[in-house]
Enzyme design. Structure first.
Site, PDB file in Angstrom:
ATOM      1  N   TRP A 142      67.470  60.685  20.079  1.00 23.14           N
ATOM      2  CA  TRP A 142      68.825  60.178  20.372  1.00 23.14           C
ATOM      3  C   TRP A 142      69.835  60.549  19.291  1.00 23.14           C
ATOM      4  O   TRP A 142      69.530  60.470  18.093  1.00 23.14           O
ATOM      5  CB  TRP A 142      68.769  58.651  20.470  1.00 23.14           C
ATOM      6  CG  TRP A 142      70.098  57.982  20.485  1.00 23.14           C
ATOM      7  CD1 TRP A 142      70.849  57.597  19.397  1.00 23.14           C
ATOM      8  CD2 TRP A 142      70.859  57.611  21.638  1.00 23.14           C
ATOM      9  NE1 TRP A 142      72.025  57.008  19.819  1.00 23.14           N
ATOM     10  CE2 TRP A 142      72.049  56.998  21.182  1.00 23.14           C
ATOM     11  CE3 TRP A 142      70.648  57.726  23.021  1.00 23.14           C
ATOM     12  CZ2 TRP A 142      73.021  56.506  22.056  1.00 23.14           C
ATOM     13  CZ3 TRP A 142      71.617  57.230  23.879  1.00 23.14           C
ATOM     14  CH2 TRP A 142      72.783  56.634  23.403  1.00 23.14           C
ATOM     15  N   MET A 143      71.062  60.857  19.716  1.00 22.15           N
ATOM     16  CA  MET A 143      72.183  61.065  18.793  1.00 22.15           C
ATOM     17  C   MET A 143      73.383  60.321  19.356  1.00 22.15           C
ATOM     18  O   MET A 143      73.558  60.238  20.567  1.00 22.15           O
ATOM     19  CB  MET A 143      72.485  62.568  18.704  1.00 22.15           C
ATOM     20  CG  MET A 143      73.823  62.916  18.070  1.00 22.15           C
ATOM     21  SD  MET A 143      74.072  64.720  17.936  1.00 22.15           S
ATOM     22  CE  MET A 143      74.295  65.166  19.652  1.00 22.15           C
ATOM     23  N   ASN A 144      74.221  59.761  18.454  1.00 23.85           N
ATOM     24  CA  ASN A 144      75.526  59.300  18.940  1.00 23.85           C
ATOM     25  C   ASN A 144      76.643  59.794  18.030  1.00 23.85           C
ATOM     26  O   ASN A 144      76.786  61.008  17.884  1.00 23.85           O
ATOM     27  CB  ASN A 144      75.559  57.807  19.299  1.00 23.85           C
ATOM     28  CG  ASN A 144      75.126  56.809  18.255  1.00 23.85           C
ATOM     29  OD1 ASN A 144      73.971  56.773  17.885  1.00 23.85           O
ATOM     30  ND2 ASN A 144      76.033  55.961  17.809  1.00 23.85           N
ATOM     31  N   ASP A 145      77.421  58.926  17.405  1.00 25.70           N
ATOM     32  CA  ASP A 145      78.696  59.335  16.786  1.00 25.70           C
ATOM     33  C   ASP A 145      78.606  60.501  15.795  1.00 25.70           C
ATOM     34  O   ASP A 145      77.673  60.558  14.979  1.00 25.70           O
ATOM     35  CB  ASP A 145      79.291  58.176  15.984  1.00 25.70           C
ATOM     36  CG  ASP A 145      79.259  56.855  16.699  1.00 25.70           C
ATOM     37  OD1 ASP A 145      78.865  56.792  17.860  1.00 25.70           O
ATOM     38  OD2 ASP A 145      79.624  55.863  16.053  1.00 25.70           O
ATOM     39  N   TRP A 169      69.171  54.565  21.836  1.00 28.76           N
ATOM     40  CA  TRP A 169      69.827  54.083  20.625  1.00 28.76           C
ATOM     41  C   TRP A 169      68.930  53.110  19.869  1.00 28.76           C
ATOM     42  O   TRP A 169      68.255  52.282  20.468  1.00 28.76           O
ATOM     43  CB  TRP A 169      71.145  53.407  21.001  1.00 28.76           C
ATOM     44  CG  TRP A 169      72.030  53.090  19.827  1.00 28.76           C
ATOM     45  CD1 TRP A 169      73.006  53.877  19.304  1.00 28.76           C
ATOM     46  CD2 TRP A 169      72.029  51.883  19.054  1.00 28.76           C
ATOM     47  NE1 TRP A 169      73.607  53.246  18.240  1.00 28.76           N
ATOM     48  CE2 TRP A 169      73.028  52.020  18.068  1.00 28.76           C
ATOM     49  CE3 TRP A 169      71.273  50.715  19.084  1.00 28.76           C
ATOM     50  CZ2 TRP A 169      73.307  51.029  17.137  1.00 28.76           C
ATOM     51  CZ3 TRP A 169      71.547  49.718  18.147  1.00 28.76           C
ATOM     52  CH2 TRP A 169      72.562  49.882  17.186  1.00 28.76           C
ATOM     53  N   GLU A 323      86.493  50.667  17.493  1.00 27.07           N
ATOM     54  CA  GLU A 323      85.462  51.370  16.742  1.00 27.07           C
ATOM     55  C   GLU A 323      86.023  52.735  16.322  1.00 27.07           C
ATOM     56  O   GLU A 323      86.933  53.286  16.949  1.00 27.07           O
ATOM     57  CB  GLU A 323      84.220  51.598  17.611  1.00 27.07           C
ATOM     58  CG  GLU A 323      83.518  50.307  18.035  1.00 27.07           C
ATOM     59  CD  GLU A 323      82.215  50.564  18.780  1.00 27.07           C
ATOM     60  OE1 GLU A 323      81.232  49.879  18.504  1.00 27.07           O
ATOM     61  OE2 GLU A 323      82.180  51.455  19.650  1.00 27.07           O
TER      62      GLU A 323
HETATM   63  N1  DQQ Z   1      78.304  53.575  16.767  1.00 27.89           N
HETATM   64  C1  DQQ Z   1      77.905  53.184  15.422  1.00 27.89           C
HETATM   65  C2  DQQ Z   1      78.928  52.193  14.966  1.00 27.89           C
HETATM   66  C3  DQQ Z   1      80.111  52.533  15.804  1.00 27.89           C
HETATM   67  C4  DQQ Z   1      79.503  52.834  17.127  1.00 27.89           C
HETATM   68  C5  DQQ Z   1      76.515  52.638  15.479  1.00 27.89           C
HETATM   69  C6  DQQ Z   1      80.403  53.641  18.035  1.00 27.89           C
HETATM   70  O1  DQQ Z   1      79.197  52.344  13.586  1.00 27.89           O
HETATM   71  O2  DQQ Z   1      81.039  51.474  15.843  1.00 27.89           O
HETATM   72  O3  DQQ Z   1      75.592  53.627  15.936  1.00 27.89           O
HETATM   73  O4  DQQ Z   1      79.670  54.382  19.006  1.00 27.89           O
END
Ligand code: DQQ
Length: 658
Positions: A142-145, A169, A323
């Site tokens: 998984w990847m996010n920000d 996540w 965010e």
């Molecule tokens: N993702 C991070 C937070 C942010 C959120 C946690 C936004 O720092 O607010 O993975 O997708």
């Protein structure tokens, strides 16, 4: 701009035979609105509840067969000449709650929340096709920000929120990759892991600041052992290493804790710092007060101790938690990008917030006053959270950085999945990053930004096909013979028949991309555009298109949309219709660019005034089965179009070996 030395250091591209219009018009007349996804799912949900209530397995299987053959009605509200023959397995997907105790946000996969949908029997080959060729993604999981993007000693650095353990996540740490050109990436070891009390529950989002003396400051949010959001300082262990492989966390962390009156779980994602005329560095951090999104401001000289500034940089009622706030200057003359600290009369400031409540990135243009520490939108009617979005599809938690190498501001964003979590887990990975975009002020309109894929992406262009002045009659589909159409860069311009335009009046003034029936619903002056990731029978198709509405007063309003409702035979994928208006000035042709890379389609209208990113999961329009078509589903006008279409190479993103 002069920086003092007073801040302290710390040690710590035509084939004529194939370009004639089809003798058929597979996109039908008439349509009723597609409706929102919730209302489209409602019958399925109700029936499934009855089925599960009586627990008759045979009935369940029979019902699911019925549901499969009805799927095009359920999803798109109109049927195609070639209906979708869905084959579904007798399984249903239920939303899985893994719970906060597992360190998982209940908001990380909301698409099927509260709904049971039939799961599609995804084959390994279908799932493997979904992996992209030139978009950044980790090797697995998984990847996010996007986090801390920067250019340092000849290398672009990209950090990202990453779960090393699963394709969902959780267990968030910082992944790290480097590139010479923002396109060809090399994966590096994890930059920061959750190993301190102040970030043991998650090494969350942060930003980089490059100091004039060469130091690199990284500020990030830690989720503590007691579930409190705090801000931490980290820096490279060895500034002479251009790859910045090793990172040190400051021994005095955390450097900021939630101030009084702020919920301990609503204080996150520090921005890049900018230098003030008072000789201090300033950052802003998103939060909320009740339902008002706010942005707190802090000044610092050394990045270790901070002073809270009075009030907030900006606040908008009813927008909820902000965010990943981003705040940066753009040049009013629309030229080069600007370093984050640049201010003055030739500058406007962009304020962006990612709204946790609707998972969209909203921006607004305005004016910043360093003395009052306030930013004011140019037009309060399109303030942050209620006006413009960077992108009307999947695009969240974005972050810009100033690229001093090419004097441009570059925008990164997390592009999440829109299939089921079960499919993500089977596939072993989830999420992409967009192709980095340059961002600049649109001096022609004066009211929006322009976003455009960085020029380096053009290095992947291979064979090119040109199509000039093709006429697409009303109600027709034209195949474009480019062969397999899974990795493409498409540039197109469209001209509408002027006589048709003149004689049409009062057409579709209430149009909206999302609620007016999508690409199948015919109007006088639209829709027209391209069908990407489409199989030969057109049963799976992803239309990207314009739609022109003309008021009784003669005023034109142009919409730019992307319709996912027929993108896949599968039911367990998101089939929304995205889009918004796009400004078109007198004398301008309609132009678009589309990057197709397997399961992602990034679309840009009018040079990037309106952008739409879609994730699509076809079952037939894959590998050699994917084709490209033009379509014009308008009733009153033909369209003349010219295109340049390139096949795109892979970026061959690979691991780094010491
Ligand atoms: N993702 C991070 C937070 C942010 C959120 C946690 C936004 O720092 O607010 O993975 O997708």
């Amino acid at each position: 701009m002069v920086f003092p030395s007073s801040y302290r250091t710390f040690s710590d591209q035509e084939d004529p035979a194939t370009t004639v219009p089809c003798s058929y018009a597979p996109l039908p007349d008439g349509a009723r609105p597609a409706g929102d996804p919730a209302s489209r799912r409602r019958p399925t949900k109700g029936l499934l509840m009855i089925v599960s209530g009586v627990l008759v397995v045979g009935f369940l299987v029979a019902f699911l067969g019925e549901k499969g053959s009805n799927s095009s009605n359920a999803e798109g509200a109109v049927s195609l000449a070639a209906p979708m023959n869905s084959t579904v397995s007798p399984h249903t997907l239920e939303p899985v709650s893994r719970g906060v105790s597992a360190g998982v946000s209940e908001k990380s996969n909301r698409m099927f929340a509260g709904a049971k949908v039939p799961s599609f029997p995804w084959s390994n080959s279908m799932l493997s096709w979904q992996r992209t060729a030139f978009h950044f993604q980790p090797e697995k999981n998984w990847m996010n920000d996007p986090n801390g993007p920067m250019f340092y000693k000849g290398w672009y650095h990209f950090f990202y929120q990453y779960n090393p353990n699963a394709a969902v996540w959780g267990d968030i740490v910082w992944g790290h990759a480097v590139s010479r050109d923002l396109i060809h990436w090399m994966h590096l070891p994890l930059a920061m892991v959750a190993d301190q009390w102040y970030d043991v529950s998650g090494v969350w989002t942060g930003s980089a600041t490059l100091l004039p003396d060469g130091q690199v400051v990284m500020l990030y949010t830690g989720f503590t052992n007691e579930s409190v959001q705090v801000q931490n300082l980290a820096y490279p262990a060895n500034l002479s290493d251009p790859l910045l492989v090793d990172w040190v966390k400051y021994s005095g962390n955390p450097v900021l804790v939630p101030p009084p009156g702020i919920n301990t779980m609503d204080f996150r994602d520090p921005t890049t710092a900018w230098y003030t005329p008072d000789g201090k560095w300033r950052i802003t951090i998103g939060s909320k007060l009740n339902k008002t999104g706010i942005s707190l401001v802090y000044d610092t000289e050394d990045f270790k101790s901070y002073e809270r500034m009075d009030g907030v940089l900006h606040a908008v009622q009813g927008t909820g938690m902000w965010e990943c706030v981003d705040f940066y200057p753009v040049s009013k003359n629309g030229g080069n990008g600007l370093d984050t600290s640049v201010d003055g009369p030739g500058v406007k400031h962009v304020f962006k917030a990612s709204l946790d409540d609707d998972r969209s990135d909203y921006y607004a243009l305005g004016t910043y006053d360093h003395k009052t520490t306030k930013w004011t939108p140019d037009d309060p009617k399109i303030d942050v959270g209620i006006g413009l979005k960077y992108d009307y599809g999947k695009f969240y938690a974005s972050k810009t950085f100033y690229d001093q190498n090419k004097k441009r501001r570059v925008l990164w964003s997390w592009i999440s999945e829109s299939d089921s979590e079960a499919a993500d887990m089977k596939r072993g990975w989830a999420s992409l990053q967009n192709i980095p975009r340059t961002v600049s002020f649109d001096k022609k309109t004066g009211s929006n930004l322009l976003q455009w894929p960085v020029e380096e992406i053009e290095s992947l262009r291979m064979t090119r096909k040109d199509f000039s002045n093709l006429e697409v009659p009303a109600g027709s589909v034209v195949p474009l013979n480019v062969g397999e159409a899974t990795q493409l860069d498409i540039i197109a311009e469209f001209e509408i028949d002027k006589e048709a335009l003149d004689r049409t009046s009062g057409a579709d003034v209430e149009y909206s991309c999302g609620a007016s029936g999508g690409a199948a619903a015919r109007g006088a002056l639209g829709p027209f555009g391209l069908l990407v990731l489409t199989d030969d029978s057109l049963s799976e198709q992803t239309p990207v298109y314009f739609y022109i509405a003309k008021g009784a007063d003669g005023n034109l309003k142009t919409f730019f949309c992307s319709d996912q409702s027929r993108s896949s035979e599968a039911s367990d994928v998101d089939k929304l219709i995205y889009g918004s208006t796009v400004p078109v000035l007198n004398g301008e042709k309609l132009t678009l660019r589309i990057l197709v890379d397997h399961s992602i389609v990034e679309s840009f209208a009018q040079g990037g005034r309106t952008c739409i990113t879609s994730r699509v999961y076809p079952t037939k329009a894959i590998f050699g089965g994917s084709r490209l078509f033009l379509f014009n589903n308008a009733t009153e006008t033909s369209i003349t179009t010219s295109l340049q279409i390139w096949k795109m190479n892979s970026a061959f993103i690979h691991p780094f070996h010491h």
